[in-house]
Design a protein around this motif. Structure first.
Motif, short mmCIF file in Angstrom:
data_model
loop_
_atom_site.label_atom_id
_atom_site.label_comp_id
_atom_site.label_asym_id
_atom_site.label_seq_id
_atom_site.Cartn_x
_atom_site.Cartn_y
_atom_site.Cartn_z
N THR A 1 -23.17 16.12 -3.45
CA THR A 1 -23.80 14.82 -3.34
C THR A 1 -23.34 13.93 -4.48
OG1 THR A 1 -25.76 15.65 -2.19
CG2 THR A 1 -26.01 13.60 -3.45
N ALA A 2 -22.78 12.77 -4.13
CA ALA A 2 -22.21 11.89 -5.15
C ALA A 2 -21.77 10.60 -4.48
CB ALA A 2 -21.01 12.56 -5.82
N VAL A 3 -21.40 9.66 -5.32
CA VAL A 3 -20.67 8.49 -4.84
C VAL A 3 -19.19 8.84 -4.87
CG1 VAL A 3 -20.11 6.07 -5.21
CG2 VAL A 3 -22.43 6.90 -5.68
N TYR A 4 -18.53 8.62 -3.75
CA TYR A 4 -17.11 8.94 -3.63
C TYR A 4 -16.30 7.65 -3.72
CZ TYR A 4 -18.03 13.78 -2.46
OH TYR A 4 -18.41 15.11 -2.53
N TYR A 5 -15.29 7.69 -4.58
CA TYR A 5 -14.44 6.53 -4.83
C TYR A 5 -13.01 6.83 -4.44
CZ TYR A 5 -18.27 5.12 -7.95
OH TYR A 5 -19.50 4.78 -8.47
N CYS A 6 -12.34 5.83 -3.88
CA CYS A 6 -10.89 5.96 -3.74
C CYS A 6 -10.24 5.08 -4.80
CB CYS A 6 -10.41 5.60 -2.35
SG CYS A 6 -10.45 3.87 -1.91
N ALA A 7 -9.02 5.44 -5.14
CA ALA A 7 -8.30 4.76 -6.20
C ALA A 7 -6.81 4.73 -5.87
CB ALA A 7 -8.53 5.46 -7.53
N ALA A 8 -6.14 3.72 -6.42
CA ALA A 8 -4.70 3.54 -6.17
C ALA A 8 -3.96 3.51 -7.50
CB ALA A 8 -4.45 2.25 -5.41
N ALA A 9 -2.84 4.20 -7.52
CA ALA A 9 -1.99 4.25 -8.71
C ALA A 9 -0.63 3.67 -8.37
CB ALA A 9 -1.84 5.69 -9.19
N GLY A 10 -0.24 2.65 -9.14
CA GLY A 10 0.98 1.93 -8.81
C GLY A 10 2.22 2.39 -9.54
N TYR A 11 2.10 3.37 -10.41
CA TYR A 11 3.25 3.81 -11.19
C TYR A 11 3.50 5.29 -10.96
CZ TYR A 11 2.68 -0.64 -13.53
OH TYR A 11 2.57 -1.97 -13.80
N PHE B 1 0.83 -1.21 0.00
CA PHE B 1 0.00 0.00 0.00
C PHE B 1 0.86 1.25 0.00
CE2 PHE B 1 -3.45 2.79 0.81
CZ PHE B 1 -3.06 3.66 1.81
N SER B 2 1.94 1.24 0.75
CA SER B 2 2.75 2.45 0.90
C SER B 2 3.44 2.85 -0.40
CB SER B 2 3.79 2.25 2.00
OG SER B 2 4.64 1.17 1.69
N SER B 3 3.44 1.99 -1.40
CA SER B 3 4.07 2.33 -2.66
C SER B 3 3.09 2.94 -3.67
CB SER B 3 4.73 1.10 -3.28
OG SER B 3 3.75 0.14 -3.62
N TYR B 4 1.83 3.06 -3.30
CA TYR B 4 0.80 3.56 -4.20
C TYR B 4 0.43 5.00 -3.89
CZ TYR B 4 -0.17 -1.16 -5.89
OH TYR B 4 -0.08 -2.40 -6.48
N ALA B 5 0.33 5.79 -4.93
CA ALA B 5 -0.34 7.07 -4.79
C ALA B 5 -1.84 6.80 -4.70
CB ALA B 5 -0.04 7.97 -5.98
N MET B 6 -2.54 7.63 -3.97
CA MET B 6 -3.97 7.40 -3.75
C MET B 6 -4.76 8.64 -4.14
SD MET B 6 -4.07 4.33 -2.58
CE MET B 6 -5.78 4.26 -2.04
N GLY B 7 -5.96 8.39 -4.65
CA GLY B 7 -6.81 9.50 -5.05
C GLY B 7 -8.24 9.29 -4.60
N TRP B 8 -8.96 10.40 -4.49
CA TRP B 8 -10.41 10.38 -4.26
C TRP B 8 -11.08 11.06 -5.46
CZ3 TRP B 8 -13.08 7.89 -0.55
CH2 TRP B 8 -12.40 7.50 0.62
N PHE B 9 -12.14 10.42 -5.92
CA PHE B 9 -12.95 10.95 -7.01
C PHE B 9 -14.41 10.88 -6.59
CE2 PHE B 9 -9.88 11.21 -10.55
CZ PHE B 9 -8.81 10.56 -9.96
N ARG B 10 -15.26 11.58 -7.30
CA ARG B 10 -16.69 11.50 -7.02
C ARG B 10 -17.48 11.53 -8.31
NH1 ARG B 10 -17.04 17.38 -3.96
NH2 ARG B 10 -16.74 18.71 -5.81
N GLN B 11 -18.64 10.92 -8.25
CA GLN B 11 -19.50 10.86 -9.44
C GLN B 11 -20.95 11.03 -9.03
OE1 GLN B 11 -18.99 7.29 -11.78
NE2 GLN B 11 -19.75 8.31 -13.62
N ALA B 12 -21.55 12.08 -9.55
CA ALA B 12 -22.97 12.33 -9.33
C ALA B 12 -23.76 11.64 -10.43
CB ALA B 12 -23.24 13.82 -9.34
N PRO B 13 -25.03 11.35 -10.20
CA PRO B 13 -25.85 10.67 -11.21
C PRO B 13 -25.85 11.42 -12.54
CG PRO B 13 -26.99 10.70 -9.12
CD PRO B 13 -25.78 11.57 -8.95
N VAL C 1 -22.33 9.81 -0.52
CA VAL C 1 -22.40 11.00 0.31
C VAL C 1 -23.57 11.84 -0.18
CG1 VAL C 1 -21.26 13.16 0.94
CG2 VAL C 1 -19.94 11.03 0.84
N THR C 2 -24.49 12.13 0.72
CA THR C 2 -25.66 12.94 0.38
C THR C 2 -25.68 14.17 1.27
OG1 THR C 2 -26.91 10.97 -0.27
CG2 THR C 2 -28.16 12.98 0.16
N VAL C 3 -25.70 15.32 0.65
CA VAL C 3 -25.70 16.59 1.38
C VAL C 3 -27.05 17.25 1.17
CG1 VAL C 3 -24.52 18.76 1.79
CG2 VAL C 3 -23.23 16.79 0.94
N SER C 4 -27.80 17.40 2.24
CA SER C 4 -29.13 17.99 2.14
C SER C 4 -29.07 19.50 2.34
CB SER C 4 -30.06 17.37 3.17
OG SER C 4 -29.61 17.67 4.48
#
Length: 127
Positions: free
Chosen positions: A91-101, A29-41, A123-126
């Motif tokens: 408001t969206a679905v939040y995804y994490c992702a890993a990049a190995g290079y 895990f420590s060798s991967y860059a990590m990201g957060w993304f989100r996608q609304a409908p 995640v829903t924000v009212s």
């Protein structure tokens, strides 16, 4: 091979806060860059934040700068996203992702730079 599982999503009022977690399996895990993304409908998956493998570098979408903080704990194989002052349009679905290079700074916001993805957390924000 890395498996990712997000948690911490939920319903929050506008102006509120949440902390998302992304737990990773695998000893590298420590060798991967990590990201957060989100996608609304009906929309594309958008970059939110990213962090280098060491945690020494962070990147944010302009829309979240000053409100969101990405961090990681390599001893716990976990990356976090602290979100403050949330807005209904986030408001969206939040995804994490890993990049190995290794990649340049401009690539952290590109979904194509990431090799592994979690199933997402809602995640829903009212208002």
């Amino acid at each position: 091979q890395v498996q990712l599982v997000e948690s911490g999503g939920g319903l929050v009022q506008a102006g509120g806060s949440l902390r998302l977690s992304c737990a990773a399996s695998g000893r590298t895990f420590s060798s991967y860059a990590m990201g957060w993304f989100r996608q609304a409908p009906g929309k594309e998956r958008d970059f939110v934040a990213a962090i280098t493998w060491s945690g020494g570098g962070t990147y944010y979408a302009d829309s979240v700068k000053g409100r969101f903080t990405i961090s990681r704990d390599n001893a716990k194989n976990t990356v976090y996203l602290r979100m403050n002052n949330l807005k209904p349009e986030e408001t969206a679905v939040y995804y994490c992702a890993a990049a190995g290079y290794p990649m340049g700074s401009a690539s952290y916001s590109d979904t194509r730079s990431y090799d592994y993805w979690g199933p997402g957390t809602q995640v829903t924000v009212s208002s």
